[in-house]
Design an enzyme around this catalytic site. Structure first.
Site: not given
Ligand code: BGC
Length: 485
Positions: A185, A220
């Site tokens: 992200k 999460d």
């Molecule tokens: C992460 C996950 C997370 C998801 C939603 C992804 O980029 O790798 O661990 O649950 O985003 O937040």
């Protein structure tokens, strides 16, 4: 007044006719090709659902080498409702960081009181050092703890306990420790990969003089599932559709071969699929491939880059840019703003799709304010909506296919007990919460894949902010004082 009497679809048809007369043939060709490249009809969705189920099995069998990590979370029991006491939760995972406290009152009192604070993560911390990020978190937590009022009660002699929601891929080593596999992200913090994130937080809390204990480290999705299960015994799967995307679900221990010999083979464990890493059979266009190549994690998180909130606007911007560079649209040259990566965000797409005005005034305003495209014709505005719709439709439908893939895998391993009874899929994340078109496309895909009878048993439900309370509940379940309740 007369216009009000014209059915919406007739208005849309009229708009479309005018579009054809104002946008160039080249623009139409780009949009048409893009729509076709994005299309996710049922056969594609079936392949994706089957691919996800197959990769789930591979990931449960052994680590590494497959798209889905299938991370054991060491969460064997979900909240029962008996949890009691004061617990904190700390949530790091997207553009915002949250701290929360909750006073739990057991079966009768349930959630007696809760308070939270949310702050945006400063951009520079997303690219800074591990110490800087964790010091920021610990200092915010410290300030929040100082404001604890008399409504909340901690028995004397006890440490405050925290459920730490850390929403990145972490290889858990126990319920309260885990090593960061990679950032996602858009985070690129140095010095954390390969480290135990709970130790990073503990060290930062020490530096702040904060005496607290992390009793659960949770993704999460896991927090959301725990939060949903607190209210509903049928919650079996949780999905986040926000900045990033992911899903977790309840797995039988005897279906996790990679844990055999390490842990007892009876009971259940929540598995964090990290489905954002899935990449097979996806309908990808040249724009998705270019977005991936330019990202800070090329070749990774391909499903996430196709369906989650961080990327939808950027795919659209890339299509608009090509139209500007290759033809008459936007006057034949690209405004600077249009060339700025990530300037167009998912909320813009949502607002454009919801514009009901006959001249698509809001679309025009967004094109002008956000992308620097002034005086857009109605045809161009209509095309902008078509592009948004193609992206959002693909995202929602693929998310639906992912949900079906997980449910089908669970159903096949439990001799039909998933589809024969009510099964709740708890959903959270800004994209899911705020984008009605996206939600509609998820639903359509699930019904299309499962048929209307079976899909009646699959309840896709918004579990708002369940993740924070869920992490606090898991902290309670793993409290070192648990036996003293
Ligand atoms: C992460 C996950 C997370 C998801 C939603 C992804 O980029 O790798 O661990 O649950 O985003 O937040």
């Amino acid at each position: 007044m007369a216009a009000l009497m014209i059915p919406a679809n007739t208005l849309a048809a009229k708009r479309r006719m005018r579009v054809r007369s104002s946008a160039s043939r080249k623009d139409h060709a780009i949009v048409k090709e893009f729509r076709e490249g994005c299309a996710a009809p049922l056969p594609v969705l079936r392949r994706v659902a089957e691919g996800i189920a197959a990769d789930m099995r591979k990931g449960l069998n052994s680590d590494g080498g497959h798209s889905l990590p299938m991370i054991p979370t060491f969460v064997n029991t979900l909240p029962s409702g008996n949890e009691e006491g004061l617990f904190y939760a700390l949530d790091l995972g997207g553009t915002n960081f949250r701290v929360l406290r909750v006073q739990l009152g057991g079966k009768d009192g349930r959630v007696i009181d809760t308070e939270f604070e949310q702050v945006a993560i400063p951009q520079d911390l997303m690219f800074g050092t591990s110490e800087e990020l964790f010091d920021f978190i610990a200092s915010r937590l410290g300030t929040f703890v100082q404001k604890e009022s008399g409504k909340f009660h901690l028995p004397s002699g006890r440490l405050r306990e925290i459920g730490f929601t850390f929403s990145f891929p972490v290889k858990q080593t126990s319920i309260d420790s885990g090593i960061l596999i990679k950032w996602t992200k858009g985070f690129a913090v140095s010095g954390t990969a390969g480290k135990d994130v709970v130790s990073c937080l503990n060290q930062a809390m020490d530096r702040q003089g904060l005496d607290m204990r992390v009793s659960a480290l949770v993704n999460d999705t896991v927090g959301t599932l725990a939060g949903a299960r607190y209210w509903d015994d049928d919650a079996m799967v949780a999905v986040i559709l926000g900045t990033g995307t992911n899903a977790c679900y309840v797995e039988r221990m005897d279906c996790i071969p990679k844990l055999q010999g390490h842990l007892p083979a009876n009971g259940d464990m929540i598995i964090n699929t990290e489905w954002g890493a899935f990449h097979d059979s996806l309908p990808l266009t040249e724009f998705d491939k270019a977005l991936d190549a330019a990202s800070i994690n090329p070749g990774e998180q391909i499903l996430e880059k196709t369906i989650s909130g961080m990327y939808l606007g950027e795919v659209a911007r890339r299509v608009f840019l090509k139209m500007a560079e290759s033809g008459a649209m936007f006057g034949g040259s690209a405004p600077d703003k249009l060339s700025t990566p990530f300037v167009l965000r998912t909320p813009h797409l949502c607002a454009m799709q919801q514009d009901q005005s006959s001249d698509l005034k809001l679309v025009g305003k967004i094109l002008s304010d956000t992308l620097g495209v002034d005086d857009s014709s109605l045809g161009i505005r209509e095309m902008a909506i078509d592009i948004c719709d193609a992206i959002v439709k693909r995202g929602g439908r693929l998310a639906g296919a992912g949900i079906v893939g997980i449910l089908q895998k669970m159903d096949a391993d439990s001799k039909g007990t998933i589809f024969r009874k009510r099964t709740v899929v708890a959903m959270d994340g800004g994209l899911y919460e705020n984008y009605p078109h996206y939600r509609k496309y998820i639903k359509e895909a699930v019904i299309g894949l499962l048929g209307s009878e079976i899909s009646k048993n699959v309840v896709i439900e918004h579990s708002k902010d369940g993740s924070g309370i869920g992490a606090a509940l898991l902290a309670a379940a793993n409290s070192k004082y648990a036996r003293e309740f």
